[in-house]
Structures are given as structure tokens and as C-alpha cells.
Design a protein around this motif. Structure first.
Motif, PDB file in Angstrom:
ATOM      1  N   CYS A  67       0.822  -1.207   0.000  1.00 55.11           N
ATOM      2  CA  CYS A  67       0.000   0.000   0.000  1.00 55.11           C
ATOM      3  C   CYS A  67       0.862   1.266   0.000  1.00 55.11           C
ATOM      4  O   CYS A  67       1.538   1.566   0.994  1.00 55.11           O
ATOM      5  N   ASP A  69      -0.137   4.317   0.062  1.00 54.30           N
ATOM      6  CA  ASP A  69      -0.656   5.279   1.039  1.00 54.30           C
ATOM      7  C   ASP A  69      -0.082   4.981   2.428  1.00 54.30           C
ATOM      8  O   ASP A  69       0.247   5.910   3.181  1.00 54.30           O
ATOM      9  N   VAL A  80       4.522   7.904  -4.550  1.00 52.60           N
ATOM     10  CA  VAL A  80       4.220   7.851  -5.987  1.00 52.60           C
ATOM     11  C   VAL A  80       5.167   8.772  -6.754  1.00 52.60           C
ATOM     12  O   VAL A  80       5.687   8.406  -7.811  1.00 52.60           O
ATOM     13  N   ARG A  84       7.921   7.802  -9.631  1.00 52.33           N
ATOM     14  CA  ARG A  84       7.932   8.444 -10.944  1.00 52.33           C
ATOM     15  C   ARG A  84       9.346   8.882 -11.341  1.00 52.33           C
ATOM     16  O   ARG A  84       9.671   8.925 -12.527  1.00 52.33           O
ATOM     17  N   HIS A 117      -0.695  -1.638  -5.442  1.00 52.79           N
ATOM     18  CA  HIS A 117      -1.632  -0.548  -5.176  1.00 52.79           C
ATOM     19  C   HIS A 117      -2.090   0.041  -6.514  1.00 52.79           C
ATOM     20  O   HIS A 117      -1.363   0.019  -7.505  1.00 52.79           O
ATOM     21  N   ARG A 118      -3.309   0.558  -6.538  1.00 48.94           N
ATOM     22  CA  ARG A 118      -3.842   1.127  -7.784  1.00 48.94           C
ATOM     23  C   ARG A 118      -2.950   2.237  -8.348  1.00 48.94           C
ATOM     24  O   ARG A 118      -2.808   2.371  -9.561  1.00 48.94           O
ATOM     25  N   ASP A 119      -2.344   3.050  -7.477  1.00 47.67           N
ATOM     26  CA  ASP A 119      -1.463   4.114  -7.963  1.00 47.67           C
ATOM     27  C   ASP A 119      -0.220   3.531  -8.632  1.00 47.67           C
ATOM     28  O   ASP A 119       0.282   4.075  -9.617  1.00 47.67           O
ATOM     29  N   SER A 120       0.278   2.438  -8.096  1.00 44.12           N
ATOM     30  CA  SER A 120       1.423   1.766  -8.697  1.00 44.12           C
ATOM     31  C   SER A 120       1.030   1.138 -10.033  1.00 44.12           C
ATOM     32  O   SER A 120       1.758   1.235 -11.025  1.00 44.12           O
ATOM     33  N   SER A 122      -1.345   2.142 -12.024  1.00 41.35           N
ATOM     34  CA  SER A 122      -1.519   3.238 -12.994  1.00 41.35           C
ATOM     35  C   SER A 122      -0.184   3.709 -13.549  1.00 41.35           C
ATOM     36  O   SER A 122      -0.052   3.979 -14.750  1.00 41.35           O
ATOM     37  N   LEU A 123       0.813   3.811 -12.678  1.00 42.69           N
ATOM     38  CA  LEU A 123       2.144   4.238 -13.115  1.00 42.69           C
ATOM     39  C   LEU A 123       2.735   3.234 -14.112  1.00 42.69           C
ATOM     40  O   LEU A 123       3.297   3.633 -15.142  1.00 42.69           O
ATOM     41  N   GLU A 126       1.260   3.552 -17.524  1.00 37.71           N
ATOM     42  CA  GLU A 126       1.752   4.699 -18.304  1.00 37.71           C
ATOM     43  C   GLU A 126       2.940   4.302 -19.173  1.00 37.71           C
ATOM     44  O   GLU A 126       3.159   4.861 -20.248  1.00 37.71           O
ATOM     45  N   SER A 139      -6.646  -5.285  -8.667  1.00 34.24           N
ATOM     46  CA  SER A 139      -5.702  -5.061  -7.577  1.00 34.24           C
ATOM     47  C   SER A 139      -6.248  -5.707  -6.313  1.00 34.24           C
ATOM     48  O   SER A 139      -7.456  -5.634  -6.035  1.00 34.24           O
TER      49      SER A 139
END
Length: 219
Positions: A67, A69, A80, A84, A117-120, A122-123, A126, A139
């Protein structure tokens, strides 16, 4: 390696270390994040690693380990954003594209199931166009349980209606594969070399993928 493709309706694929080179994740957690933590606190890199590595070890196998977060709160760092900074290291395994393309035309259900994690996720998306190959990108955070726990698999079946007895699952994590085995997933494969910058790993009781193109026979 000959798989019983006629007996399989669904293919479940992990992401990090399975389709994507694990070098990005290993470098981030073991080198880049400790370096940024050291910068923030005026520590040496060695001191930062000595402080962080036990924290990481204590969370492994739990959803909190994956996670972003959680780590952003615990370490007071923009996780995040730090990921990046080195996202150029995110890459698809050289042998995975042909396998994904073959699966796409196989008529089988193909699901991505990741602890990321969803943010990971998404990255990663990309940098690598994975979404078109999958019916769903799931996820573990969607269900509230990591793949190491039986509750994840129960939620997956409830959500997707897959039949574990007619499914193939590929993952680089042995604890995750053992969890899937306990749940009754029929065909299980580990990954021989998840990180291109490290040597092959011992996958113990599990057969392992060395080159995905070897799985195409009969598909």
C-alpha cells in the motif's frame, strides 16, 4: 513445457516480476527510497537501509506492504512521486509480449491479478500498455486482502466467476503460489528470473517459466 490448454478456461497473471521486470521494484524499495529517506533526514544511505529494511520485512505478506498510502504516511514521503523519478526502469519482459498476444487470440479469459496498489498499477500502465490484453485488471486492494490470503481468492471467484479447477496462474511469489494452491487453482507456474539484474531463483516445489514463448505450444 506443455500445458493442458484444452482443460483451461482462464489465465491469471501477476504483474511485477511476472510480466514486468522486477528490477524497477527492487531498485525502488532497496535503493531509491532509502536514498531519498536518507536525504530527508540527513542520514547515510547505510543508516537509512538499516532503519527501513526491518520496517519492510515486518509488513511483507500483508496488504500494507503493497500500500503506497501506508508508506507515504509511515515515512512522510511522496511515494508515488519518488516512483515516478525512476519510472524509466519499468519494462515488459522481452518474452512476455508474444505470450500476451497469443492469449488475446486464444478465446480464454485473461485476468491480471496484482497485489500492487492502484497508484502503482496506474504508473506501470503509463509505461507499458498492458490493459488491452486483459478482461480485467484487478488489484488486491479492490478486495482488501493480499493474494497471500485465502480471502483474496474467495473474493476473486465471487467477483469474476472463474473456476479455479480450470485456471492457470503465473506468479513470481512462492507464498502467493502456495495460497493459490491451497485454494485449488489447478495449474501453477513460478517465474525463474523475475529480476533481469539478478540470477535465477529457486522456485522450490513449483515448475517455473524461463521463457513465455515455451508455453505457446497447443495454445
Amino acid at each position: 513445457m506443455q500445458l493442458p490448454w484444452n482443460a483451461l478456461d482462464c489465465v491469471l497473471l501477476d504483474m511485477d516480476g511476472t510480466l514486468l521486470d522486477l528490477h524497477f521494484d527492487n531498485h525502488f524499495w532497496l535503493e531509491h527510497l532509502p536514498a531519498r529517506y536518507a536525504d530527508k533526514h540527513g542520514f547515510t544511505l547505510q543508516h537509512a537501509k538499516a532503519e527501513l529494511y526491518p520496517l519492510f520485512a515486518a509488513q511483507q505478506g500483508q496488504l500494507s506492504w503493497y500500500c503506497l498510502d501506508y508508506w507515504a504516511r509511515e515515512l512522510d514521503l511522496p511515494i508515488v512521486g519518488l516512483k515516478r523519478e525512476i519510472m524509466h526502469l519499468i519494462s515488459l519482459r522481452d518474452d512476455a509480449a508474444a505470450f500476451l498476444q497469443a492469449l488475446q487470440h486464444s478465446g480464454k479469459r485473461v485476468l491480471l491479478i496484482t497485489n500492487a496498489h492502484r497508484d502503482s498499477l496506474s504508473l506501470k500502465l503509463e509505461r507499458v500498455e498492458l490493459a488491452p490484453y486483459f478482461e480485467r485488471l484487478i488489484s488486491a486492494h479492490d478486495y482488501g486482502f493480499p493474494k497471500e490470503q485465502q480471502a483474496f481468492w474467495q473474493a476473486l471467484v465471487s467477483d469474476t466467476g472463474i473456476d479455479p479447477a480450470r485456471s492457470l496462474f503465473i506468479d513470481d511469489s512462492l507464498p502467493v503460489l502456495r495460497s493459490a494452491q491451497r485454494f485449488g487453482v489447478a495449474q501453477l507456474l513460478a517465474v525463474r528470473q523475475p529480476d533481469s539484474q539478478k540470477g535465477p531463483k529457486d522456485t522450490e516445489e513449483f515448475a517455473a517459466v524461463e521463457d513465455y514463448r515455451a508455453l505457446l505450444s497447443g495454445l
